[in-house]
Design a protein around this motif. Structure first.
Motif, PDB file in Angstrom:
ATOM      1  N   GLU A   3       0.970  -1.032  -0.044  1.00 43.65           N
ATOM      2  CA  GLU A   3       0.093   0.039  -0.026  1.00 43.65           C
ATOM      3  C   GLU A   3       0.933   1.320  -0.195  1.00 43.65           C
ATOM      4  O   GLU A   3       1.954   1.322   0.940  1.00 43.65           O
ATOM      5  N   ARG A   5       1.083   5.057   0.431  1.00 39.47           N
ATOM      6  CA  ARG A   5       0.107   6.266   0.928  1.00 39.47           C
ATOM      7  C   ARG A   5       1.004   7.540   0.411  1.00 39.47           C
ATOM      8  O   ARG A   5       2.117   7.746   0.710  1.00 39.47           O
ATOM      9  N   THR A  15      -4.495   6.331  -0.932  1.00 39.97           N
ATOM     10  CA  THR A  15      -3.680   5.361  -0.839  1.00 39.97           C
ATOM     11  C   THR A  15      -3.742   4.628  -2.339  1.00 39.97           C
ATOM     12  O   THR A  15      -4.954   4.456  -2.533  1.00 39.97           O
ATOM     13  N   GLU A  17      -3.036   0.780  -3.901  1.00 39.20           N
ATOM     14  CA  GLU A  17      -2.225  -0.715  -3.696  1.00 39.20           C
ATOM     15  C   GLU A  17      -1.570  -1.093  -4.988  1.00 39.20           C
ATOM     16  O   GLU A  17      -2.249  -1.120  -5.943  1.00 39.20           O
ATOM     17  N   SER A  95      -0.739  -3.893   2.783  1.00 41.79           N
ATOM     18  CA  SER A  95      -2.272  -3.787   2.589  1.00 41.79           C
ATOM     19  C   SER A  95      -2.950  -4.414   3.810  1.00 41.79           C
ATOM     20  O   SER A  95      -2.408  -5.621   4.092  1.00 41.79           O
TER      21      SER A  95
END
Length: 129
Positions: A3, A5, A15, A17, A95
């Protein structure tokens, strides 16, 4: 999954992924993470999965990336790593994992084990008659 951010810039607070590799980061519209910020090139960096299950980030050119405030061309990502690509800071995390309900599988295994035990007892009973 990783993930990413985004900590500052136009996409701050979002965010993204990385669900597949290679995962491209840049200004180009076909990049997996498109950042329209100052100092971001068309193909700025790429995440790849190494054979030892580590995720490697590689910048397209020297001087284009900082990893935890150290200029680097490539680095292995760790949880909490802060990347600086151009004017954008990105924090790397894992994640959240989804937990599946395995209750019915456990019930099925207990029932199967009980039936197997009954079959073994029946065989032992028939052998000693």
């Amino acid at each position: 999954m990783i993930e990413l951010r985004i900590l500052n810039g136009k996409m701050a607070g979002q965010t993204v992924e990385a669900r597949h590799f290679p995962f491209s980061i840049g200004r180009a519209p076909d990049c997996d993470l498109c950042l329209l910020e100052d100092g971001i090139w068309d193909r700025h960096a790429e995440l790849t999965l190494r054979d030892d299950d580590h995720i490697l980030i590689r910048a397209a050119a020297p001087g284009g990336m900082e990893v935890d405030k150290e200029p680097q061309k490539e680095a292995v990502l760790k949880i909490g790593t802060i990347l600086r690509l151009g004017g954008v800071q990105i924090e790397c995390w894992t994640s959240p994992m989804k937990q599946y309900d395995l209750r019915w599988r456990e019930y099925a295994l207990w029932i199967e084990g009980g039936l197997l035990m009954l079959a073994e007892l029946a065989i032992v009973y028939l052998l000693f008659l």
